[in-house]
Design a protein around this motif. Sequence first.
Motif, PDB file in Angstrom:
ATOM      1  N   ALA A 231      -2.879  16.271   1.870  1.00  0.00           N
ATOM      2  CA  ALA A 231      -1.502  16.742   2.009  1.00  0.00           C
ATOM      3  C   ALA A 231      -1.456  18.118   2.660  1.00  0.00           C
ATOM      4  O   ALA A 231      -0.582  18.403   3.493  1.00  0.00           O
ATOM      5  CB  ALA A 231      -0.820  16.773   0.646  1.00  0.00           C
ATOM      6  N   ASP A 232      -2.396  18.979   2.318  1.00  0.00           N
ATOM      7  CA  ASP A 232      -2.449  20.305   2.920  1.00  0.00           C
ATOM      8  C   ASP A 232      -2.685  20.202   4.427  1.00  0.00           C
ATOM      9  O   ASP A 232      -2.035  20.905   5.209  1.00  0.00           O
ATOM     10  CB  ASP A 232      -3.563  21.121   2.259  1.00  0.00           C
ATOM     11  N   SER A 233      -3.611  19.310   4.826  1.00  0.00           N
ATOM     12  CA  SER A 233      -3.862  19.106   6.257  1.00  0.00           C
ATOM     13  C   SER A 233      -2.633  18.541   6.947  1.00  0.00           C
ATOM     14  O   SER A 233      -2.316  18.915   8.084  1.00  0.00           O
ATOM     15  CB  SER A 233      -5.058  18.165   6.457  1.00  0.00           C
ATOM     16  N   ALA A 234      -1.932  17.642   6.271  1.00  0.00           N
ATOM     17  CA  ALA A 234      -0.730  17.042   6.868  1.00  0.00           C
ATOM     18  C   ALA A 234       0.339  18.107   7.124  1.00  0.00           C
ATOM     19  O   ALA A 234       0.988  18.108   8.176  1.00  0.00           O
ATOM     20  CB  ALA A 234      -0.186  15.945   5.958  1.00  0.00           C
ATOM     21  N   ARG A 235       0.524  19.008   6.190  1.00  0.00           N
ATOM     22  CA  ARG A 235       1.533  20.061   6.367  1.00  0.00           C
ATOM     23  C   ARG A 235       1.188  20.963   7.548  1.00  0.00           C
ATOM     24  O   ARG A 235       2.074  21.447   8.260  1.00  0.00           O
ATOM     25  CB  ARG A 235       1.660  20.880   5.086  1.00  0.00           C
ATOM     26  N   ARG A 236      -0.102  21.195   7.755  1.00  0.00           N
ATOM     27  CA  ARG A 236      -0.531  22.103   8.829  1.00  0.00           C
ATOM     28  C   ARG A 236      -0.580  21.417  10.203  1.00  0.00           C
ATOM     29  O   ARG A 236      -0.282  22.045  11.215  1.00  0.00           O
ATOM     30  CB  ARG A 236      -1.914  22.675   8.513  1.00  0.00           C
ATOM     31  N   LEU A 237      -0.935  20.130  10.213  1.00  0.00           N
ATOM     32  CA  LEU A 237      -1.275  19.500  11.489  1.00  0.00           C
ATOM     33  C   LEU A 237      -0.303  18.430  11.957  1.00  0.00           C
ATOM     34  O   LEU A 237      -0.153  18.213  13.165  1.00  0.00           O
ATOM     35  CB  LEU A 237      -2.677  18.853  11.386  1.00  0.00           C
ATOM     36  N   SER A 238       0.337  17.748  11.019  1.00  0.00           N
ATOM     37  CA  SER A 238       1.093  16.556  11.394  1.00  0.00           C
ATOM     38  C   SER A 238       2.412  16.916  12.069  1.00  0.00           C
ATOM     39  O   SER A 238       3.078  17.889  11.709  1.00  0.00           O
ATOM     40  CB  SER A 238       1.372  15.698  10.156  1.00  0.00           C
ATOM     41  N   ALA A 239       2.780  16.103  13.040  1.00  0.00           N
ATOM     42  CA  ALA A 239       4.008  16.343  13.806  1.00  0.00           C
ATOM     43  C   ALA A 239       5.026  15.247  13.528  1.00  0.00           C
ATOM     44  O   ALA A 239       5.683  14.736  14.434  1.00  0.00           O
ATOM     45  CB  ALA A 239       3.689  16.407  15.302  1.00  0.00           C
ATOM     46  N   THR A 240       5.172  14.870  12.259  1.00  0.00           N
ATOM     47  CA  THR A 240       6.140  13.841  11.870  1.00  0.00           C
ATOM     48  C   THR A 240       6.994  14.360  10.734  1.00  0.00           C
ATOM     49  O   THR A 240       6.630  15.334  10.057  1.00  0.00           O
ATOM     50  CB  THR A 240       5.421  12.559  11.411  1.00  0.00           C
ATOM     51  N   PRO A 241       8.149  13.744  10.489  1.00  0.00           N
ATOM     52  CA  PRO A 241       9.006  14.199   9.378  1.00  0.00           C
ATOM     53  C   PRO A 241       8.303  14.175   8.029  1.00  0.00           C
ATOM     54  O   PRO A 241       8.674  14.922   7.119  1.00  0.00           O
ATOM     55  CB  PRO A 241      10.170  13.200   9.421  1.00  0.00           C
TER      56      PRO A 241
ATOM     57  N   GLN B   7       6.345  16.573   3.318  1.00  0.00           N
ATOM     58  CA  GLN B   7       5.997  15.955   2.026  1.00  0.00           C
ATOM     59  C   GLN B   7       4.490  15.698   1.934  1.00  0.00           C
ATOM     60  O   GLN B   7       4.038  14.867   1.148  1.00  0.00           O
ATOM     61  CB  GLN B   7       6.738  14.625   1.847  1.00  0.00           C
ATOM     62  N   GLY B   8       3.728  16.426   2.731  1.00  0.00           N
ATOM     63  CA  GLY B   8       2.277  16.230   2.705  1.00  0.00           C
ATOM     64  C   GLY B   8       1.846  14.927   3.313  1.00  0.00           C
ATOM     65  O   GLY B   8       0.766  14.412   2.995  1.00  0.00           O
ATOM     66  N   GLY B   9       2.681  14.370   4.206  1.00  0.00           N
ATOM     67  CA  GLY B   9       2.352  13.112   4.864  1.00  0.00           C
ATOM     68  C   GLY B   9       2.644  11.878   4.048  1.00  0.00           C
ATOM     69  O   GLY B   9       2.363  10.752   4.486  1.00  0.00           O
ATOM     70  N   ARG B  10       3.226  12.043   2.861  1.00  0.00           N
ATOM     71  CA  ARG B  10       3.428  10.907   1.960  1.00  0.00           C
ATOM     72  C   ARG B  10       4.504   9.961   2.478  1.00  0.00           C
ATOM     73  O   ARG B  10       5.595  10.380   2.844  1.00  0.00           O
ATOM     74  CB  ARG B  10       3.793  11.396   0.561  1.00  0.00           C
ATOM     75  N   LEU B  11       4.172   8.675   2.454  1.00  0.00           N
ATOM     76  CA  LEU B  11       5.106   7.616   2.812  1.00  0.00           C
ATOM     77  C   LEU B  11       5.418   6.792   1.571  1.00  0.00           C
ATOM     78  O   LEU B  11       4.689   6.831   0.579  1.00  0.00           O
ATOM     79  CB  LEU B  11       4.493   6.704   3.885  1.00  0.00           C
TER      80      LEU B  11
ATOM     81  N   VAL C 267       0.847  -1.199   0.000  1.00  0.00           N
ATOM     82  CA  VAL C 267       0.000   0.000   0.000  1.00  0.00           C
ATOM     83  C   VAL C 267       0.877   1.241   0.000  1.00  0.00           C
ATOM     84  O   VAL C 267       2.003   1.234   0.504  1.00  0.00           O
ATOM     85  CB  VAL C 267      -0.948   0.030   1.223  1.00  0.00           C
ATOM     86  N   LEU C 268       0.329   2.303  -0.589  1.00  0.00           N
ATOM     87  CA  LEU C 268       1.004   3.596  -0.643  1.00  0.00           C
ATOM     88  C   LEU C 268       0.161   4.568   0.182  1.00  0.00           C
ATOM     89  O   LEU C 268      -0.939   4.942  -0.220  1.00  0.00           O
ATOM     90  CB  LEU C 268       1.114   4.063  -2.095  1.00  0.00           C
ATOM     91  N   LEU C 269       0.676   4.925   1.345  1.00  0.00           N
ATOM     92  CA  LEU C 269      -0.090   5.692   2.319  1.00  0.00           C
ATOM     93  C   LEU C 269       0.452   7.108   2.495  1.00  0.00           C
ATOM     94  O   LEU C 269       1.627   7.377   2.250  1.00  0.00           O
ATOM     95  CB  LEU C 269      -0.061   4.996   3.685  1.00  0.00           C
ATOM     96  N   SER C 270      -0.451   7.981   2.954  1.00  0.00           N
ATOM     97  CA  SER C 270      -0.064   9.255   3.545  1.00  0.00           C
ATOM     98  C   SER C 270      -0.585   9.257   4.977  1.00  0.00           C
ATOM     99  O   SER C 270      -1.574   8.585   5.288  1.00  0.00           O
ATOM    100  CB  SER C 270      -0.680  10.425   2.767  1.00  0.00           C
ATOM    101  N   GLU C 271       0.090  10.006   5.851  1.00  0.00           N
ATOM    102  CA  GLU C 271      -0.280   9.986   7.264  1.00  0.00           C
ATOM    103  C   GLU C 271      -0.406  11.395   7.819  1.00  0.00           C
ATOM    104  O   GLU C 271       0.219  12.339   7.331  1.00  0.00           O
ATOM    105  CB  GLU C 271       0.776   9.228   8.076  1.00  0.00           C
TER     106      GLU C 271
END
Length: 417
Positions: free
Chosen positions: A200-210, A214-218, A165-169
């Motif tokens: 991805a926009d939400s990930a940039r604003r909210l996520s606290a991971t490296p 990259q917009g949460g992309r794994l 799977v190709l996930l974003s987080e």
Amino acid sequence: MRHFLSGLALATTLMMASPLMAQNLFEPVIYVNDSAVTRYEVDQRIRFMQLLNAPGATPEAAEKALIEDRLRMQAARRLGITVSEEALNEGLAEFAGRANLDTLSFIDALGQAGVERQAFRDFVEAGVVWREVIRQQIVPGVQVRDSEIDQAFKREIETPIIDRVLLSEIIIPAPPGQEEAAMNAARQAAANATSEAAFADSARRLSATPSASQGGRLDWVALDNLPPTLRPIIQALRPGQASQPLTVPGAVVLFYLRDSQGTLRPGATEQVLDYATLRVPSAQDAANVVARVDTCADLEARGNGQTLRQTLSQNAIPTLVATQLASLDADETTQINMGGAVDVLMLCSRQPALLAQSQADIPVTAEAEDGVEAAVPDANALPDREALRQSLLNQKINAMANAYLAELHADAVIRRP
């Protein structure tokens, strides 16, 4: 439900989240066929939904749920259906058991979070009584045909088994005292995740991971490498869908499935063909036969015992015959000139080889030391036929129950004061 206990940490905040003035505590906000839904009930249902980590725990969603519960109870009364205290207690215990609690412990936990016992009883009673309505009104008329099971097996066979799977987080910190704010932000991000760009926009604003930059992309990850509790959640997603918020210690997590890859089961592309052949003297005789038959049964009757009907796997069919069958659909015919005679060839059916074997027992991959099967299911095995029948039956019942509820809603008089 598995996050219920962690949700109790929100109790103090939740009790302050929607204060009610004492003077309008039981003010009706909606009437459903003259049965009032009060502001207090809406508030209680919101709290209950939040504790269960239900998606969209909003006043609108709570009102909708309460309207539907009123319709369920009213339908039961018209049918003379009531819930005994014993049946209600069983329903309460069943629901509490999903949180690994007995009924009293569950009610006590709800009370600590500001959810009254009566709100829980009303919720469960509506579900129990609706189950009986469905049993009486819908279940007797629902059937699953063997052909439907075969089609479901075919879809199962043709669907690749997802292995990557190709996930974003999005991982939102939720330190003590900020759990509700984190959950609200996660719910909003899930609601806004209508595209990968939005997620991805939400990930940039909210996520606290490296991965936030990259917009949460794994990168691609093997499904087997994910925690066992997370796999079914990811498998339930389709590319372009986001999960509901998941609570973990100290954080709230969201996933977005960008893509998935899978492989077909071994043997999934193999076919078994059922076909019939009748040899006649000439092309004109063949044309006469073709003009008078519509099914393989017709061809068998026309042949007066001379029709040869066979069911073989593709690799067991002579090449000339297999080549002609390849272009035919069920009950279509073709003619093969055999030099001095003509074969009328009709395809009766084609199905995946795995479907033809679906009546067999589910394979196992391990045995105990004493030789007794340990019943470890083969990951490539098809579901049990009876289990699939029950699944299709449940899908039909649920669809008809939803349609019945929609009909009740359409016929009801629903108004605000």
